[in-house]
Scaffold this motif. Structure first.
Motif, short mmCIF file in Angstrom:
data_model
loop_
_atom_site.label_atom_id
_atom_site.label_comp_id
_atom_site.label_asym_id
_atom_site.label_seq_id
_atom_site.Cartn_x
_atom_site.Cartn_y
_atom_site.Cartn_z
N MET A 114 50.29 40.78 37.78
CA MET A 114 48.85 40.78 38.07
C MET A 114 48.63 40.97 39.56
SD MET A 114 47.79 37.45 35.78
CE MET A 114 46.10 37.46 36.43
N HIS A 115 47.47 41.50 39.91
CA HIS A 115 47.12 41.60 41.31
C HIS A 115 46.65 40.25 41.83
CE1 HIS A 115 47.61 45.88 41.77
NE2 HIS A 115 46.85 46.14 40.73
N GLN A 116 46.76 40.07 43.12
CA GLN A 116 46.18 38.91 43.78
C GLN A 116 44.72 39.19 44.12
OE1 GLN A 116 47.41 36.16 43.67
NE2 GLN A 116 49.38 35.85 44.66
N PRO A 117 43.85 38.17 44.13
CA PRO A 117 44.14 36.73 44.02
C PRO A 117 44.19 36.19 42.59
CG PRO A 117 41.82 37.04 44.46
CD PRO A 117 42.43 38.42 44.47
N TRP A 118 44.00 37.08 41.59
CA TRP A 118 43.92 36.61 40.20
C TRP A 118 45.20 35.93 39.74
CZ3 TRP A 118 42.04 41.35 41.92
CH2 TRP A 118 40.64 41.52 41.87
N ALA A 119 46.35 36.45 40.21
CA ALA A 119 47.63 35.89 39.77
C ALA A 119 47.77 34.42 40.17
CB ALA A 119 48.78 36.72 40.35
N SER A 120 47.54 34.11 41.43
CA SER A 120 47.68 32.73 41.90
C SER A 120 46.61 31.83 41.28
CB SER A 120 47.59 32.67 43.42
OG SER A 120 48.78 33.15 44.02
N LEU A 121 45.41 32.33 41.11
CA LEU A 121 44.35 31.51 40.51
C LEU A 121 44.72 31.10 39.09
CD1 LEU A 121 41.21 33.50 41.74
CD2 LEU A 121 41.98 31.25 42.55
N LEU A 122 45.44 31.96 38.38
CA LEU A 122 45.88 31.63 37.02
C LEU A 122 46.99 30.58 37.04
CD1 LEU A 122 45.48 32.35 34.01
CD2 LEU A 122 47.26 34.09 34.30
N VAL A 123 47.97 30.76 37.91
CA VAL A 123 49.10 29.83 37.98
C VAL A 123 48.67 28.46 38.50
CG1 VAL A 123 51.27 29.40 39.22
CG2 VAL A 123 50.87 31.61 38.17
#
Length: 271
Positions: free
Chosen positions: A19-28
């Motif tokens: 996934m692209h950031q910032p979506w990836a970190s927001l999910l984790v």
């Protein structure tokens, strides 16, 4: 039920999604509970999350943080702690995908908090629980769609996980409590339409935040020549990680894992 899980996920041993950031970190980090895609989730269970190579623009990060700050405020959560950094080209952690529903089903699902229903912005909504993050994000290459982690990466990463405390943990209710895989598109469509959040219920700041998040996703997709989603679909433009960098990253993770006690909270649950 077991055979159904086998049919759905037979080609995935340790599935991963770039996934692209910032979506990836927001999910984790458990801030994002719903991963929006144009296609239904092909897996149920643990899904590893990898951050793509593109460095996010500060405006994109700000727009998405504003969006989540506003929707959490609808449920009385005003102290959302966002990631300090949004690393790229890294394996970040994992979530449990408990099911997938359509956008229409999610936004009308009255049993869910308003903040979760407002995450329904795309055709299919992957429902995520139990986020865990890696103590040391592992540098690696990403791919399109859902793919399998390499065995060596998985064996090191699985012991380097740390539990996450989401701002508002959510347990998605199953249509059939006896079937853990019953959350599928159409599985809750027969329920009476619940409380779709009307425009009158949305504050001006919330309306602006939703518009900003949509604009950020659309602009990001336009720049990357891919259809907009709330997670950022990946094109095959991921740059290979050099073998030397990959080896050093794996060694750092392995060294750390070797120091984790067997009964530590950082040791993952069974896959």
């Amino acid at each position: 039920m077991g055979s159904r899980r086998t049919v759905e996920s037979s080609k995935y041993r340790n599935p991963c999604l770039t996934m692209h950031q910032p979506w990836a970190s927001l999910l984790v980090y458990g801030i994002k509970r719903v991963e929006g895609r144009s296609w239904p989730a092909p897996v149920t269970g643990r899904l590893w999350i990898h951050a793509a190579s593109k460095i996010p623009e500060p405006e994109t990060i700000r727009a998405m943080e504003d969006f989540y700050r506003e929707i959490y405020a609808m449920n009385g959560i005003t102290d959302v702690k966002f990631p300090e950094h949004y690393p790229v080209s890294r394996l970040l952690g994992c979530v449990d995908v408990v099911g997938c529903v359509t956008c229409e089903e999610l936004v009308n699902w009255e049993e869910l908090p308003a903040s979760v229903r407002l995450e329904g912005q795309t055709a299919f909504c992957w429902l995520c629980e139990q986020p865990q993050k890696l103590i040391i994000p592992f540098e690696m290459r990403g791919y399109q769609g859902v793919y399998n982690l390499e065995k060596k990466i998985y064996e090191s990463a699985v012991r380097g996980l740390s539990s996450v405390k989401p701002p508002l943990p959510v347990k998605f209710p199953l249509p059939d409590p006896k079937d853990p895989f019953s959350l599928k598109p159409g599985s809750i469509a027969s329920r009476p339409n619940g409380s779709r959040i009307s425009e009158e219920e949305k504050s001006p700041s919330l309306v602006a935040a939703i518009a900003g998040a949509r604009a950020a996703a659309t602009q990001f997709a336009k720049n990357n020549m891919s259809p907009p989603t709330t997670g950022g679909d990946i094109k095959s433009d991921e740059k290979p990680v050099s073998s030397r960098t990959r080896k050093n990253s794996w060694k750092r993770l392995s060294d750390l894992v070797g120091k984790i006690p067997e009964n530590s909270d950082a040791k993952s649950l069974s896959c």
